[in-house]
Design an enzyme around this catalytic site. Structure first.
Site, PDB file in Angstrom:
ATOM      1  N   GLY A 191       0.874  -1.181   0.000  1.00  0.00           N
ATOM      2  CA  GLY A 191       0.000   0.000   0.000  1.00  0.00           C
ATOM      3  C   GLY A 191       0.901   1.217   0.000  1.00  0.00           C
ATOM      4  O   GLY A 191       1.880   1.263   0.752  1.00  0.00           O
ATOM      5  N   LYS A 192       0.561   2.182  -0.838  1.00  0.00           N
ATOM      6  CA  LYS A 192       1.450   3.354  -0.914  1.00  0.00           C
ATOM      7  C   LYS A 192       1.569   4.042   0.443  1.00  0.00           C
ATOM      8  O   LYS A 192       2.639   4.506   0.831  1.00  0.00           O
ATOM      9  CB  LYS A 192       0.936   4.329  -1.965  1.00  0.00           C
ATOM     10  CG  LYS A 192       1.088   3.771  -3.361  1.00  0.00           C
ATOM     11  CD  LYS A 192       0.735   4.738  -4.443  1.00  0.00           C
ATOM     12  CE  LYS A 192       0.540   4.002  -5.757  1.00  0.00           C
ATOM     13  NZ  LYS A 192       1.685   3.199  -6.189  1.00  0.00           N
ATOM     14  N   ASN A 245       3.744   1.740   2.805  1.00  0.00           N
ATOM     15  CA  ASN A 245       5.140   1.747   2.350  1.00  0.00           C
ATOM     16  C   ASN A 245       5.842   3.049   2.743  1.00  0.00           C
ATOM     17  O   ASN A 245       6.999   3.052   3.187  1.00  0.00           O
ATOM     18  CB  ASN A 245       5.218   1.609   0.828  1.00  0.00           C
ATOM     19  CG  ASN A 245       4.669   0.284   0.332  1.00  0.00           C
ATOM     20  OD1 ASN A 245       4.566  -0.668   1.097  1.00  0.00           O
ATOM     21  ND2 ASN A 245       4.315   0.226  -0.945  1.00  0.00           N
ATOM     22  N   ASN A 261       5.618  11.395 -10.313  1.00  0.00           N
ATOM     23  CA  ASN A 261       6.420  10.873 -11.413  1.00  0.00           C
ATOM     24  C   ASN A 261       5.982  11.587 -12.700  1.00  0.00           C
ATOM     25  O   ASN A 261       5.085  12.437 -12.673  1.00  0.00           O
ATOM     26  CB  ASN A 261       6.328   9.344 -11.507  1.00  0.00           C
ATOM     27  CG  ASN A 261       4.911   8.866 -11.824  1.00  0.00           C
ATOM     28  OD1 ASN A 261       4.099   9.594 -12.403  1.00  0.00           O
ATOM     29  ND2 ASN A 261       4.615   7.627 -11.448  1.00  0.00           N
ATOM     30  N   GLY A 310      14.575   6.014 -15.006  1.00  0.00           N
ATOM     31  CA  GLY A 310      16.007   5.828 -15.225  1.00  0.00           C
ATOM     32  C   GLY A 310      16.789   7.128 -15.337  1.00  0.00           C
ATOM     33  O   GLY A 310      18.023   7.143 -15.263  1.00  0.00           O
ATOM     34  N   GLU A 311      16.084   8.221 -15.500  1.00  0.00           N
ATOM     35  CA  GLU A 311      16.756   9.530 -15.617  1.00  0.00           C
ATOM     36  C   GLU A 311      16.920  10.222 -14.262  1.00  0.00           C
ATOM     37  O   GLU A 311      17.388  11.366 -14.200  1.00  0.00           O
ATOM     38  CB  GLU A 311      15.968  10.450 -16.557  1.00  0.00           C
ATOM     39  CG  GLU A 311      15.824   9.952 -17.989  1.00  0.00           C
ATOM     40  CD  GLU A 311      17.178   9.683 -18.633  1.00  0.00           C
ATOM     41  OE1 GLU A 311      18.039  10.584 -18.591  1.00  0.00           O
ATOM     42  OE2 GLU A 311      17.381   8.564 -19.132  1.00  0.00           O
ATOM     43  N   ASP A 329      12.462  -6.150  -8.326  1.00  0.00           N
ATOM     44  CA  ASP A 329      11.039  -5.798  -8.165  1.00  0.00           C
ATOM     45  C   ASP A 329      10.974  -4.297  -7.871  1.00  0.00           C
ATOM     46  O   ASP A 329      11.478  -3.845  -6.843  1.00  0.00           O
ATOM     47  CB  ASP A 329      10.455  -6.623  -7.002  1.00  0.00           C
ATOM     48  CG  ASP A 329       8.979  -6.344  -6.758  1.00  0.00           C
ATOM     49  OD1 ASP A 329       8.411  -5.463  -7.426  1.00  0.00           O
ATOM     50  OD2 ASP A 329       8.398  -7.019  -5.884  1.00  0.00           O
ATOM     51  N   ASP A 363       7.807   4.832  -3.287  1.00  0.00           N
ATOM     52  CA  ASP A 363       7.421   5.074  -1.893  1.00  0.00           C
ATOM     53  C   ASP A 363       8.664   5.205  -1.010  1.00  0.00           C
ATOM     54  O   ASP A 363       8.696   6.002  -0.066  1.00  0.00           O
ATOM     55  CB  ASP A 363       6.542   3.930  -1.372  1.00  0.00           C
ATOM     56  CG  ASP A 363       5.264   3.785  -2.188  1.00  0.00           C
ATOM     57  OD1 ASP A 363       4.760   4.811  -2.684  1.00  0.00           O
ATOM     58  OD2 ASP A 363       4.788   2.649  -2.343  1.00  0.00           O
ATOM     59  N   GLY A 387       9.238  -7.457  -3.002  1.00  0.00           N
ATOM     60  CA  GLY A 387       8.256  -7.016  -2.022  1.00  0.00           C
ATOM     61  C   GLY A 387       8.195  -5.507  -1.884  1.00  0.00           C
ATOM     62  O   GLY A 387       8.995  -4.775  -2.472  1.00  0.00           O
TER      63      GLY A 387
HETATM   64  O1  RIB Z   1       3.571   1.845  -4.605  1.00  0.00           O
HETATM   65  C1  RIB Z   1       3.514   0.454  -4.476  1.00  0.00           C
HETATM   66  C2  RIB Z   1       2.221   0.045  -3.842  1.00  0.00           C
HETATM   67  O2  RIB Z   1       1.167   0.383  -4.707  1.00  0.00           O
HETATM   68  C3  RIB Z   1       2.076  -1.443  -3.612  1.00  0.00           C
HETATM   69  O3  RIB Z   1       2.595  -1.856  -2.369  1.00  0.00           O
HETATM   70  C4  RIB Z   1       0.603  -1.691  -3.794  1.00  0.00           C
HETATM   71  O4  RIB Z   1      -0.062  -2.005  -2.611  1.00  0.00           O
HETATM   72  C5  RIB Z   1       0.054  -0.416  -4.421  1.00  0.00           C
HETATM   73  O5  RIB Z   1      -0.727   0.281  -3.551  1.00  0.00           O
END
Ligand code: RIB
Length: 295
Positions: A38-39, A42, A179, A214-215, A237, A243, A278
């Protein structure tokens, strides 16, 4: 000064695939793992791992105890997390061989915020406190207005961008972290320089961090523009890379670091997160970031 992150908590169901599915295709995945994400969560964990005390406010569903435990394990204050009946927020994430992902989001309990809950959370905060927001919960416009009314400093990561943001008074935001796609959605501009210029026109008092994949990234405030490249790692990943950047960059502001150092710290933390699987699990602690020799 306290830091409140009012945001989502999700269970991420992450499927390893050869390639990201195309419409109509059926594909076997080679692995599935469940991660906390979840943003909102995180970014709270990135702040906490960067050494910043943070309160997380949000709602988890019936299966969400692990999200609460993860907050506690990582030192995130959980006084304002409520458990409610029904399903929590979750995602289905495909990760391909290059570490690229795509995310299907189900809001669940993240869409159950009420104005009463918002008011009760905000009553524990005051002028000068920081509130961090993303766009995975409902009542975002109300939270922005109420936090502004209290004199809190509002930091917004308008992700994922959707029409809910059109009802928000973004002139109340002190710092945007976006972004390129979100930058385009806010300004209608595609070139980074034009996005920055348009943000300055629309929200002259706001600071902005524009991440460019990448920039690298660019930061703009009244004193000028600062640029930062990426640290190169083998991508496993990319989930939560943004986040991690967000949490670490905000930590650098709170710690009073010079902008360039803050951008570098955030970029390095984000690169480390990309190098492992993850969401919350991939976010490094500050000591690891500081001692890492990635270039
Ligand atoms: O930014 C990544 C998050 O976006 C993931 O952890 C997912 O839950 C989504 O909310």
């Amino acid at each position: 000064m306290k830091v409140l992150n009012f945001g989502s908590l999700n269970l991420d169901y992450v499927y390893q695939v050869d390639h990201i599915l195309i419409p109509g295709e059926t594909l076997a995945s080679s692995d599935r793992k469940t991660f906390c994400g979840g943003k909102g969560l995180n970014q709270s964990i990135a702040l906490a791992k960067a050494g910043i005390p943070v309160y997380h406010a949000g709602m988890i569903g019936e299966e969400g105890d692990v999200l609460l435990e993860t907050c506690k394990e990582n030192g995130v204050n959980t006084d304002f997390i409520r458990k409610i009946p029904g399903p929590g927020g979750h995602t289905v994430i495909q990760v391909d061989k290059e570490g690229q992902n795509c995310i299907l989001l189900f809001g669940g309990s993240n869409r159950s915020m009420t104005r009463e809950f918002v008011d009760s959370v905000l009553s524990s905060f005051e002028k000068g406190d920081i509130i961090l927001l993303q766009n995975e919960i409902n009542e975002l416009d109300y939270i922005i207005d109420a936090a502004y009314e209290k004199g809190m400093m509002i930091i917004l990561n308008p992700s994922p961008y959707d029409s809910a943001l059109d009802t928000c008074d973004l002139s109340k935001v002190s710092l945007f972290l976006v972004n390129e796609i979100e930058g385009y959605q806010i300004t209608g501009e595609k070139e980074p320089e034009k996005i920055l210029a348009r943000i300055k026109e629309l929200y002259p008092k706001a600071k902005i961090v524009l991440t460019l994949g990448g920039e690298g990234s660019v930061y703009q405030d009244e004193s000028g523009i600062y640029r930062q490249g990426i640290f190169k790692v083998k991508a496993v990943d990319t989930t939560a890379a943004g986040d991690t950047f967000t949490g670490y960059f905000i930590s650098s502001i709170i710690d009073g670091m010079p902008v360039q150092e803050g951008l570098s710290l955030a970029a390095k933390a984000s690169a480390i997160a990309v190098s492992r699987p993850g969401a919350t699990a991939s976010i490094p602690i500050r000591e690891e970031v500081l001692s890492s020799d990635i270039k």
